[in-house]
Design an enzyme around this catalytic site. Structure first.
Site, PDB file in Angstrom:
ATOM      1  N   HIS A 101       0.824  -1.210   0.000  1.00 35.59           N
ATOM      2  CA  HIS A 101       0.000   0.000   0.000  1.00 35.59           C
ATOM      3  C   HIS A 101       0.854   1.253   0.000  1.00 35.59           C
ATOM      4  O   HIS A 101       0.531   2.246  -0.637  1.00 35.59           O
ATOM      5  CB  HIS A 101      -0.914   0.001   1.222  1.00 35.59           C
ATOM      6  CG  HIS A 101      -1.717  -1.247   1.321  1.00 35.59           C
ATOM      7  ND1 HIS A 101      -2.356  -1.639   2.450  1.00 35.59           N
ATOM      8  CD2 HIS A 101      -1.971  -2.193   0.379  1.00 35.59           C
ATOM      9  CE1 HIS A 101      -2.970  -2.782   2.224  1.00 35.59           C
ATOM     10  NE2 HIS A 101      -2.747  -3.147   0.982  1.00 35.59           N
TER      11      HIS A 101
ATOM     12  N   CYS B 156      -7.728  -0.450 -18.609  1.00 38.18           N
ATOM     13  CA  CYS B 156      -7.176   0.350 -17.510  1.00 38.18           C
ATOM     14  C   CYS B 156      -6.034  -0.348 -16.770  1.00 38.18           C
ATOM     15  O   CYS B 156      -5.534   0.153 -15.787  1.00 38.18           O
ATOM     16  CB  CYS B 156      -8.280   0.734 -16.523  1.00 38.18           C
ATOM     17  SG  CYS B 156      -9.041  -0.666 -15.705  1.00 38.18           S
TER      18      CYS B 156
HETATM   19  C1  PEP Z   1      -6.444  -4.575 -13.171  1.00 43.43           C
HETATM   20  O1  PEP Z   1      -6.643  -5.645 -12.591  1.00 43.43           O
HETATM   21  O2  PEP Z   1      -5.920  -4.509 -14.302  1.00 43.43           O
HETATM   22  C2  PEP Z   1      -6.816  -3.301 -12.529  1.00 43.43           C
HETATM   23  C3  PEP Z   1      -6.727  -2.166 -13.177  1.00 43.43           C
HETATM   24  O3  PEP Z   1      -7.204  -3.359 -11.230  1.00 43.43           O
HETATM   25  P1  PEP Z   1      -6.180  -3.404 -10.007  1.00 43.43           P
HETATM   26  O4  PEP Z   1      -4.809  -3.178 -10.553  1.00 43.43           O
HETATM   27  O5  PEP Z   1      -6.626  -2.349  -9.059  1.00 43.43           O
HETATM   28  O6  PEP Z   1      -6.384  -4.796  -9.490  1.00 43.43           O
END
Ligand code: PEP
Ligand code: MG
Length: 755
Positions: A367, A680
């Site tokens: 974190h 994303c």
């Molecule tokens: C992902 O899994 O690609 C994502 C964007 O979510 P996180 O990185 O928060 O798990």
């Protein structure tokens, strides 16, 4: 005490007198070796100091040939003295010459001595030199004598650390305590910083090593241990455990250790040799640290860490230190060095002065690493003994890109880094000049570039990067940095701030994605064999609807009169999406009934992170308003390769035919249903990844803020049609040549694209 004249306490008292005498450094050392030899009835006492070049130099001797002082130099893997240095623990032999490591140096004339006792000169777990006594006759030095010599070595450690001996050294062969150190760890952020060390938990500075009254010191120690135990009891019994963010089981372990007879006994023994209570704690702590550094078993290492922490608390108890005196008077260009740190603690520092972070723990997914990235500071994690290597105020370079840390860098190294920082700054300026240029490829394809965010510190990045909005707002970050569950009103305030900062640009709020590696210290933790596949994200949200409901309510209220986009994480079957969407609708009805002003429009979508959804795409796309591909999780589950495990994380190339086929299938289905799809995950944050994604038909990305400039610069020069044709042809290749990375790199080079 057998064999010792007057015992260790007399020795320490005499040492104190010698330390106070106005003599030169060499004279002081010479007096010390004479004193020790006399006190321990040894024919020889010698001090070896570890030099910057890693060798050990004889700095003083009583009994060996004086001509050898400053001439005898040994490698640190040579002889018994070298062994003491590398093992960082005492060696006690009644027949030294029979030991396989014995090496004979004719200039010292030591062949006639049979007994050998050598102890490391330690400071904060680091070896600074070796202190040796020798006797002609065969003799086994008693435990008390070993203790006494170790205690004396502490005084020498302070003398070396003070820099007093540096004047005795040849240039380039100074004592190692101030030497430049290069260590490597895990690269955590895309930033580089030069600055000065600030210890997160300042080392307790001991000025008084030698006890005036041993009984009084024993009493002080006893009282401090009692207070420490009571303090731990209190923390465990009161609700403070949750508020302080400390794990209950860590405190439980501390309490157990605080009652450990062995530990208390060692502390008392050290006081009995004539040390003050705080110096005794330092001695025991230094030994523990030295053992910790050589310990490879992670469980034992963790236990030693616990003792180390406990000793620290005890010292603060004895000296009345407050926890972090430097926090609000941070120097300019501060680089925080810590063993471990929670995200909230990092946010407590003054951002204007904070440049970097070095942690002994803290992997890329911790974190605190997430917060460091959001703050845009240089950060390196998993650096062994970082807190032992650096002293407050030391110059330090933190390279968050490569994971290198240079403590007290050489002028050459510093100059090289100043140049790198200058180059990066120049590149940033170039990106800045692109900020207001529309993001369109050379052949006229508009590409939407948004940013990933999650904390208030991220918000200025929208304006700084010229992003089209926030494509992924990770709401769990607010929960992760807090010491307790954020109230609905706090969630609402944050979401309102985010929408205000976006100023009408779209924001996609993702509901809580906790569980897995995203643990909340104040929430009950269920032991799970495979947390990444466990009770997390939307699963937890649907099973504990109270939490999800209050979050959705906060979002709906924050967006009153505006547009709102809500997205669910880790959906695996369409039914989960239906349930979650149903909850949003019920909240809307509830708010309407209570006369709240509703958002102007609410769009509801989902992340695509679980491979099972690939086989429900049509059903899913009929239901959702939008889709966002989370390539970080999707790839980890596709390849069954833990994204946080360095051994396997890079084993499979995301730019390979199987992945490209999956990603293409998603974008094609979304287009066929007329639904927008964004990617994303971090894949889009690398220009080569974005290049491949454009070739597959993706036209919207949500990126790390620092990636917007480099990706946009690449896109502006890109002929999208050309790369589409190239990738289409590569995807028909037989799977034997699965990675298309080399081909894409060659394409970029030929087209003059900067990757
Ligand atoms: C992902 O899994 O690609 C994502 C964007 O979510 P996180 O990185 O928060 O798990
Ligand atoms: Mg994810």
């Amino acid at each position: 005490m057998r064999g010792a004249l007057g015992g260790p306490r007399v020795l320490l008292r005499r040492l104190r007198e010698v330390m106070a005498e106005p003599v030169s450094a060499q004279e002081r050392l010479d007096k010390i070796v004479v004193l020790i030899a006399a006190n321990m009835v040894a024919e020889v006492c010698s001090v070896y100091v570890l030099r910057v070049d890693g060798t050990l130099e004889l700095y003083a001797t009583e009994g060996l040939n004086r001509q050898a002082v400053h001439l005898t130099v040994m490698r640190s893997d040579e002889g018994l003295v070298g062994l003491v240095a590398t093992e960082a623990s005492p060696i006690n032999l009644n027949d030294a010459q029979a030991h396989p490591a014995f090496s004979y140096r004719p200039e010292t004339g030591e062949e006639i001595y049979r007994s050998f006792l050598g102890v490391p000169i330690l400071r904060a777990g680091n070896t600074l030199g070796v202190l040796v006594v020798q006797n002609r006759a065969r003799r086994t030095y008693s435990e008390e004598e070993v203790e006494a010599l170790q205690t004396t070595a502490m005084v020498l450690a302070e003398m070396i650390a003070s820099g007093e001996l540096t004047s005795l050294a040849q240039p380039g062969a100074e004592p190692a305590v101030r030497r430049p150190v290069h260590v490597s760890g895990a690269a955590l952020t895309d930033a580089i910083a030069l600055g000065h060390v600030v210890l997160h938990e300042p080392r307790v500075v001991i000025t008084n090593f030698i006890a005036d009254d041993v009984q009084k010191e024993l009493r002080r120690l006893g009282v401090a241990i009692e207070t420490l135990r009571a303090e731990l009891d209190l923390m465990l019994e009161s609700g403070e455990v949750a508020e302080g963010g400390e794990h209950r089981d860590v405190l439980e372990a501390y309490r157990m250790f605080a009652h450990d007879r062995g530990w208390v006994h060692k502390l008392e023994e050290a006081v009995l040799t004539g040390l003050t209570a705080e110096a005794a704690v330092e001695r025991v702590q230094s030994d523990t640290r030295a053992r910790m550094l050589r310990q490879t078993d992670p469980y034992l290492r963790e236990r030693l860490h616990d003792f180390d922490d406990l000793a620290h608390r005890l010292q603060r108890q004895l000296l009345g230190y407050d926890h972090a005196p430097t926090r609000d008077k941070l120097p300019e260009h501060a680089i925080i060095v810590a063993r471990s740190m929670g995200p909230a603690a990092l946010l407590d520092y003054d951002r204007n002065r904070l440049r970097g972070l070095v942690l002994e723990e803290g992997g890329p997914n911790s974190h605190v690493a997430i917060v460091a990235r959001a703050l845009g500071i240089a950060a390196v994690g998993e650096v062994p003994n970082a807190t032992g290597l650096a002293d407050p105020g030391d110059a330090v370079i933190v390279d968050g890109v490569t994971g290198d840390v240079h403590v007290r860098p050489t002028p050459d190294m510093e100059a090289a880094y100043v140049e790198r920082v200058r180059l990066r700054a120049r590149r940033q300026l170039q990106y800045l000049s692109l900020r207001d240029r529309p993001s369109v490829t050379k052949d006229g394809q508009p590409i939407t570039l948004m940013i990933n965010a999650g904390l208030p510190v991220d918000l200025p990045h929208i304006a700084e990067t010229g992003a089209a909005g926030i494509g992924l707002f990770r709401t769990e970050l607010q929960f992760m940095v807090a010491a307790q569950f954020p109230r609905t009103s706090e969630q609402l305030a944050l979401y309102r701030n985010v929408l205000d900062a976006a100023g009408g640009k779209p924001v996609v709020f993702r509901t809580l994605d906790i569980g897995g590696d995203k643990v909340l210290p104040y929430m009950r933790n269920y032991e799970e064999e495979n947390p990444a596949l466990g009770w997390r994200a939307i699963r937890l949200g649907l099973d504990r609807p109270g939490l999800l409901r209050s979050q959705v309510r906060a979002m709906l209220r924050a967006a009153s009169g505006r547009e709102l986009r809500i997205m669910f994480p880790m959906v695996a079957v369409v039914h989960e999406f239906d349930e979650a969407k149903g909850l949003v609708e019920r909240e809307l009805t509830h708010l309407r009934r209570h006369g709240h002003r509703l958002p102007e429009r609410v769009e509801v979508g989902t992340m695509l992170e679980v491979p099972a959804l690939l086989f429900q795409l049509d059903e899913l796309l009929e239901r959702v308003d939008f889709l966002s591909v989370g390539s970080n999780d999707l790839l980890q589950f596709l390849f069954a390769a833990d994204r946080g495990n360095a051994r396997v994380a890079n084993r499979f190339d995301p730019l390979s035919v199987p992945v490209l086929r999956v990603l293409k299938m998603i974008v094609d289905r979304a287009d066929a249903h007329g639904k927008s799809v964004t990617l994303c995950g971090e894949l889009a944050s690398k220009p080569i990844g974005a290049l491949a994604l454009v070739a597959l038909g993706y036209r919207a990305f949500s990126l790390l803020p620092s990636a917007v400039g480099p990706v946009k610069a690449m896109l502006l020069d890109l002929d999208a049609g050309k790369v589409e044709r190239l990738v289409a042809s590569l995807m028909t290749l037989p799977l034997g040549s699965a990675s298309v990375r080399a081909k894409l790199t060659a394409f970029a080079e030929a087209e003059g694209l900067t990757l």
